[in-house]
Design an enzyme around this catalytic site. Structure first.
Site: not given
Length: 407
Positions: A103, A152, A175, A183
């Site tokens: 992301g 992502g 992350e 995630d």
């Protein structure tokens, strides 16, 4: 890796159910598949093949980092392609030297600082909805992971049927080093890897190459980057919705590869021994003991990465992976959405914003974490990160009644 393999097989078995109700052939003009607002963005391009469509992530200057617009376009494209009986399978590629670096966290940090939390929520909701759609897709899906594939980027590829790794692939879920949690379905696919390697990858942000991805089952096929044109030519001629035909074609035109001496497969036993402990503190202690007795470079590097990461993110991420081991894809995504909403809330957003600042904006690599050390991260803090969102903040709603979730 048995559950992840079974999940992929489930997609393969379901692939083409809608397609078989119609005949292959009669290719529609490519322009007819563009959504009505296609001219507003070129961040996702489309390529047409004999009985396939390919979505091309097209932000090469940003390593194809995902935006809300990209997620929305992917959702719209994939929905139209699944309903189109002329299309047998779907592909995803990246422009430039990356497949997808995850992301666009720099933009998310800006939105948080501007108080535009609704736009942040839209991003996570749109991305997670697409990942669930991909994970329950009725047609075979091929992701070509040629280059950087992080965060992502794994989410928009690994839940699909086939993933082609190459000699240029660099995979990671980093992350924890930006004060966040792995995630985009990472708690699902990492937790279903063999042993406790998922915890290792999540907590250290270790970079894996294409060979390691094959060895762990994160990728299904391997090709030298220079040979991808051959695969592309072969796929362009395929008129099929049969996963076994696609599988054999990828295998025929792919390359054989074997782990070298530095591969992660040679340290899985030690990783299991160290990362099977209940707490991050115990994991660190086990690694320190192992580093002292073995003097292995990878072990020292893993310790360094753990100590550079956000202490709160480490504890949150360990719990996330452990919970993911007993949850379906949809359950993981719903929980991750809750965690992400809490992670960008006033209580916890400092970690994310500070991590992105230190790593990606100012690049001084000296984040000021809060709390600053593991011993200051309480159980109440971790519990709050997982807490339900409450009446005023709706949870993520996935179409589980109409689209079957993995077990």
């Amino acid at each position: 890796m048995p559950r992840l393999a079974a999940a992929a097989a489930a997609v393969a078995r379901r692939a083409g159910e809608a397609l078989r109700r119609g005949a292959l052939g009669g290719l529609r003009p490519l322009s007819s598949l563009q959504p009505s607002n296609a001219t507003s963005s070129d961040e996702v391009l489309v390529e047409g093949k004999a009985s396939a469509r390919a979505a091309v992530l097209n932000r090469p200057g940003y390593l194809n980092a995902l935006t809300t617009t990209m997620g929305a376009r992917l959702n719209k494209f994939y929905e139209s392609w699944e309903d189109n009986p002329d299309i047998g399978f779907v592909m995803m590629k990246g422009s430039g030297r990356a497949f997808c670096a995850g992301g666009d966290v720099v933009r998310l940090r800006e939105l948080i600082s501007e108080g535009k939390l609704e736009e942040c929520k839209d991003f996570f909701k749109t991305l997670y909805m697409f990942i669930y759609f991909l994970g329950t897709y009725l047609k075979p899906h091929i992701a070509i992971l040629d280059g950087v594939t992080m965060g992502g980027g794994g989410g928009v590829s690994i839940p699909g049927t086939f993933r082609i790794a190459t000699d240029r692939t660099v995979f990671a879920t980093p992350e924890v080093h930006i004060g966040f949690h792995p995630d985009a379905a990472a708690s699902f696919y990492l937790s279903h890897l063999t042993g406790h390697v998922g915890e290792y990858v999540a907590l250290t942000g270790e970079k894996l190459n294409g060979t390691d991805m094959i060895a762990l089952g994160l990728a299904t096929h391997y090709s030298m980057s220079g040979h991808l044109d051959l695969i592309d030519e072969r796929l362009a001629k395929l008129v099929t919705d049969d996963p076994s035909v696609i599988d054999s074609s990828l295998a025929q035109y792919g390359d054989m590869v074997y782990p070298d001496k530095k591969s992660i497969v040679h340290r899985l036993e030690v990783i299991d021994k160290c990362f099977s402990h209940d707490t991050v503190e115990e994991i660190v202690d086990a690694l320190e003991s192992e580093a002292a007795s073995s003097n292995e470079e990878w072990c020292t590097l893993a310790l360094k990465r753990l100590k550079e990461a956000s202490p709160l993110a480490l504890k949150v991420s360990l719990r996330s992976i452990r919970e993911g081991r007993y949850q379906t894809l949809d359950e993981c995504l719903v929980r991750e959405y809750r965690m992400s909403m809490n992670g960008i809330s006033k209580q916890f957003s400092h970690e994310f914003c500070e991590g992105v600042r230190a790593r990606l904006v100012e690049k001084d690599f000296t984040p000021k974490w809060d709390p600053p050390a593991l011993e200051y991260v309480t159980n109440d803090m971790v519990d709050a990160y997982f807490a339900p969102l409450g009446d005023l903040e709706p949870e993520l709603k996935l179409p589980t009644e109409s689209r079957e979730a993995f077990v």
